[in-house]
Design a protein around this motif. Structure first.
Motif, short mmCIF file in Angstrom:
data_model
loop_
_atom_site.label_atom_id
_atom_site.label_comp_id
_atom_site.label_asym_id
_atom_site.label_seq_id
_atom_site.Cartn_x
_atom_site.Cartn_y
_atom_site.Cartn_z
N UNK A 82 36.48 46.39 46.13
CA UNK A 82 37.38 45.39 46.33
C UNK A 82 37.41 44.01 45.45
N UNK A 83 37.13 44.33 44.28
CA UNK A 83 37.10 43.32 42.99
C UNK A 83 38.38 43.63 42.73
N UNK A 84 39.13 42.21 42.19
CA UNK A 84 40.36 42.44 41.31
C UNK A 84 40.17 43.04 40.17
N UNK A 85 39.12 42.65 39.37
CA UNK A 85 38.93 42.98 38.03
C UNK A 85 37.45 43.44 37.76
N UNK A 86 37.40 44.44 37.28
CA UNK A 86 35.95 44.96 36.96
C UNK A 86 35.78 45.33 35.72
N UNK A 87 34.73 44.65 34.95
CA UNK A 87 34.39 44.85 33.59
C UNK A 87 33.20 46.03 33.61
N UNK A 88 33.28 47.16 33.05
CA UNK A 88 32.61 48.38 32.86
C UNK A 88 31.78 48.22 31.66
N UNK A 89 31.04 47.30 31.67
CA UNK A 89 29.92 47.07 30.57
C UNK A 89 28.85 47.84 30.47
N UNK A 90 28.68 48.62 31.58
CA UNK A 90 27.41 49.72 31.66
C UNK A 90 28.06 50.96 31.57
N UNK A 91 29.50 51.37 31.38
CA UNK A 91 30.06 52.68 31.15
C UNK A 91 30.09 53.47 32.78
#
Length: 318
Positions: A82-91
């Motif tokens: 449901x988020x607009x932007x996701x930061x895939x910092x954990x891969x």
């Protein structure tokens, strides 16, 4: 620069703020009085910027619902549909499990994908990438972008690579005299080849491979970081006859001196999207030895400023 009209942004992240590369990415966007929303003008974005942790509302999803009513953009550092932007910092969690399975006994490796927690994380990750609300994904390495495209069939144009950064005015090479003083301070031979290993969570960071690579050579290894299973790695060094060449120094508030006294960074990590220590070591003039499953390898030109290979290829690491 373009100035946008007032926009409300909320960031969902873990309860430990500003300690990892992921949180350093967010830090400039968050006002000092977080987690309360506040007026902010960073990056010429005028409006409210707040940070929330899933624990503050009892569940991550409820937090999102609550914040969506108050903010225009929801950026998440957690796997929250449901988020607009996701930061895939954990891969990609599945990719980490595949790498970890390589070092486990066969029976444990087979069970890994059926573990209740890991199944939950992989399901949440897939649901997040499939959610229609998702507009953009930020990752810190091309390696992670490729994995997301391959595993979740995401349009590559939706994924943006923004590499980590460090303070290059702080991480600088040492003068020879300073280097000699540091080695004397930590009881290291002045003329020895010394590698540093910087990172906590020794299994994932590849300390076992680093110790095996040092064994049978005249090189030294200083280990900066912690792990509850540290004794296991001390025992490994002892069994390989290189215990005297390995120094466990624990967590250090200031890592710069350890780069400055070293000849190189040895980090054969099993899986790491992009550890900041690679950039810190490079800024200090060190060659970096890491693995193909580390996003930081994208900054390495083989044989020029470092090397990378399979994390478990000990003969090549040597």
């Amino acid at each position: 620069m373009r100035v946008f009209s007032k926009v409300g942004l909320t960031v969902l992240t873990s309860s430990v703020l500003f300690l990892t590369g992921c949180q350093q990415f967010t830090k400039p966007q968050i006002p000092a009085e977080s987690p309360n929303a506040a007026e902010q003008n960073n990056f010429n974005l005028q409006g409210k910027i707040g940070v929330r942790t899933p624990q503050q509302s009892g569940s991550a999803f409820f937090t999102w619902v609550q914040q969506q009513q108050q903010f225009d953009i929801v950026q998440s550092h957690e796997r929250i549909p449901g988020c607009d932007i996701y930061r895939a910092g954990d891969g990609v969690h599945r990719r980490w499990l595949l790498q970890r399975a390589r070092i486990l006994p066969a029976w444990r490796a087979q069970m890994l994908m059926y573990d209740r927690y890991h199944r939950y994380v992989m399901r949440a990750e897939r649901e997040m990438y499939q959610a229609p609300e998702l507009k953009a994904v930020i990752c810190n390495a091309e390696m992670i972008k490729r994995e997301i495209v391959e595993d979740f069939d995401i349009d590559a144009n939706k994924i943006h690579v923004i590499y980590n950064s460090i303070d290059s005015s702080r991480f600088v090479p040492a003068q020879e005299a300073q280097r000699a003083i540091l080695r004397q301070q930590f009881g290291l031979p002045a003329d020895a080849v010394v590698f540093c290993f910087v990172g906590s969570g020794f299994e994932r960071k590849g300390l076992a491979s680093a110790i095996r690579a040092i064994a049978g050579t005249s090189a030294w290894l200083i280990v900066v970081g912690q792990d509850k299973a540290e004794r296991r790695y001390r025992d490994l060094a002892r069994s390989l006859g290189c215990e005297g060449q390995i120094r466990f120094l624990g967590v250090q508030k200031e890592t710069l001196p350890f780069y400055q006294l070293s000849d190189g960074l040895l980090l054969p990590t099993l899986y790491d999207p992009f550890p900041n220590v690679i950039l810190e070591a490079m800024a200090c003039g060190l060659p970096v030895i890491t693995s193909e499953s580390c996003g930081g390898a994208e900054f390495i030109q083989q044989g020029q400023n470092g090397f990378y290979c399979d994390a478990l290829d000990i003969s090549t690491l040597k």
